[in-house]
Design a protein around this motif. Structure first.
Motif, PDB file in Angstrom:
ATOM      1  N   ARG A   1       1.375   9.284  -5.962  1.00 52.87           N
ATOM      2  CA  ARG A   1       1.836  10.660  -5.747  1.00 52.87           C
ATOM      3  C   ARG A   1       2.793  11.092  -6.859  1.00 52.87           C
ATOM      4  O   ARG A   1       2.708  12.219  -7.362  1.00 52.87           O
ATOM      5  CB  ARG A   1       2.523  10.777  -4.383  1.00 52.87           C
TER       6      ARG A   1
ATOM      7  N   ASP B   1       0.737   4.135  -2.852  1.00 50.56           N
ATOM      8  CA  ASP B   1       0.567   5.560  -2.521  1.00 50.56           C
ATOM      9  C   ASP B   1       1.714   6.387  -3.103  1.00 50.56           C
ATOM     10  O   ASP B   1       1.488   7.480  -3.654  1.00 50.56           O
ATOM     11  CB  ASP B   1       0.505   5.741  -1.001  1.00 50.56           C
TER      12      ASP B   1
ATOM     13  N   ARG C   1       0.835  -1.214   0.000  1.00 46.34           N
ATOM     14  CA  ARG C   1       0.000   0.000   0.000  1.00 46.34           C
ATOM     15  C   ARG C   1       0.862   1.253   0.000  1.00 46.34           C
ATOM     16  O   ARG C   1       0.532   2.245  -0.661  1.00 46.34           O
ATOM     17  CB  ARG C   1      -0.931  -0.021   1.215  1.00 46.34           C
TER      18      ARG C   1
END
Length: 438
Positions: A227, A223, A219
């Protein structure tokens, strides 16, 4: 010693996990076989042989207590048959004259030692009969006495069934353990593959799986990737807007200057406007680096050949090494990087040579010129954006703004590779190697 051991040990996660799993099982089997099976086998053999020795000792005592040979035969023979022992008084030709034992006999020493400790009159033992019969020779008052006893009465059955069961159980447990271990390691491998692909500019589908720690790492990677992709997208959109906003006033300025009478000052202003437009174009190419282009299998030889043909007579393809196969890349970005390297080489040299080297894990595209080169202590500086070297190799020479090498380096890193500068072997100038991971 440690270096040899490190070379022999597996380097992959699966290999090391399998080694951690298999070594304890093998150690347990070895300890169990040595400390339990052998001792248990010897102990049972000694107990069984003692029972046979007691029977033989009883029969020999009755023989010694008999008055005549006929009386000994008449009294001992029925007893021997009842005890499943065959006696020969006097001994027949099958009675041994010396101890004999097979080279590999797990229980032979135990049988001989036990019999001799319990039977003082025992003279020879033969344990080599293929039918598993034990022949013995005794001394008595009536001469040598032969005895035949089944080996099954003296030694425990070979523990092959237990060994086979132990091996089968160990293999089964190893397979089961490896199955569950593989299920735990597969998510880590998938995470590594997704991270490696993202480093090459590819975005593969990935879903966190496995243990809690692996899911958390997955995860976090997703992420981070999201980004970075948002930042790239925002940067591209922002620079597209900046490009539009800058090009509009520059176009008006160029149009206004073109309507003015010819004058040295007007010509200088026109040159400044043209240089500003080139700076904007190269700067946008540097920050964009074709981030939105998708990777695809590309014939690298055909791509480089096309660049060479369009570059002119001073540029040639020196050779192709290795097995030429399609390479996963973003063709527009790689073409821009090669063109930047070739253009940079043409500014400072008269001849330029390109060479492709196909390796197992990478593709190397070398661009070499016969120019002055770049000092070794300044090559890192030359890869920085807007770096200005001395006059012998000024990246701004010929209208550049010092972004050619920086753009090529950025494209190489986005493909999981690197741009390496060195001294050329063939032409003696600068050698720029564009490395692309495969």
């Amino acid at each position: 010693m440690m270096s040899i051991l490190q070379r022999l040990l597996p380097r992959g996660l699966y290999g090391r996990a399998a080694l951690i799993l298999i070594v304890p099982i093998l150690a347990i089997q070895l300890v169990f076989s040595t400390e339990f099976i052998q001792r248990f086998y010897e102990g049972v053999t000694a107990q069984m042989t003692q029972g046979v020795a007691i029977d033989l000792g009883f029969l020999m005592d009755r023989i010694e207590s008999s008055a005549t040979l006929e009386e000994a035969r008449a009294e001992v023979t029925p007893l021997a048959e009842a005890l499943e022992i065959r006696l020969s008084i006097p001994a027949g030709p099958e009675a041994p004259v010396a101890d004999r034992m097979a080279f590999i006999d797990l229980s032979g020493n135990t049988i001989m030692t036990t019999l001799r400790s319990r039977l003082p009159g025992l003279r020879a033992i033969d344990l080599t009969d293929p039918a598993r019969r034990v022949f013995l020779r005794f001394d008595s008052r009536f001469g040598p006495v032969g005895a035949e006893v089944s080996r099954r009465r003296m030694s425990a059955t070979n523990p092959h069934q237990l060994i086979v069961l132990m091996l089968f159980t160990s293999v089964l447990l190893t397979v089961i353990a490896y199955y569950f271990l593989r299920r735990q390691l597969r998510p880590i491998t998938k995470l590594a593959e997704a991270a490696e692909a993202f480093g090459k500019g590819q975005s593969v589908r990935y879903k966190p799986r496995g243990a809690l720690e692996v899911r958390a790492a997955g995860r976090a990677f997703l992420d981070m990737r999201a980004r970075i992709e948002r930042q790239i997208e925002q940067r591209t959109l922002m620079l597209s807007g900046v490009s539009h906003d800058l090009r509009t006033p520059l176009t008006r300025m160029r149009l206004a200057l073109s309507l003015m009478p010819e004058d040295p000052e007007v010509a200088a202003l026109q040159e400044d406007v043209a240089q500003m437009e080139r700076m904007v174009d190269e700067f946008l190419a540097f920050v964009r680096s074709d981030a939105t282009e998708q990777s695809e299998p590309v014939d690298a030889v055909a791509l480089v050949t096309d660049v060479v043909e369009k570059a002119g007579a001073r540029v040639r393809l020196a050779g192709v090494e290795g097995r030429a196969e399609p390479v996963e890349m973003r063709p527009t970005a790689i073409r821009r990087a090669i063109e930047n390297l070739v253009g940079n080489a043409l500014r400072y040299g008269r001849k330029v040579e390109l060479r492709l080297v196909f390796q197992d894990r990478s593709l190397r595209i070398a661009v070499e010129d016969d120019g002055p080169g770049i000092p070794e202590d300044r090559r890192d500086e030359a890869l920085r954006p807007f770096a200005r070297l001395d006059a012998s190799r000024d990246p701004n020479q010929g209208g550049g703004v010092g972004l050619g090498l920086a753009i090529a380096s950025d494209i190489a890193r986005s493909h999981g590779g690197d741009l390496r500068l060195s001294q050329g072997e063939a032409l003696g100038g600068l050698k720029a190697e564009l490395v692309i991971a495969r």
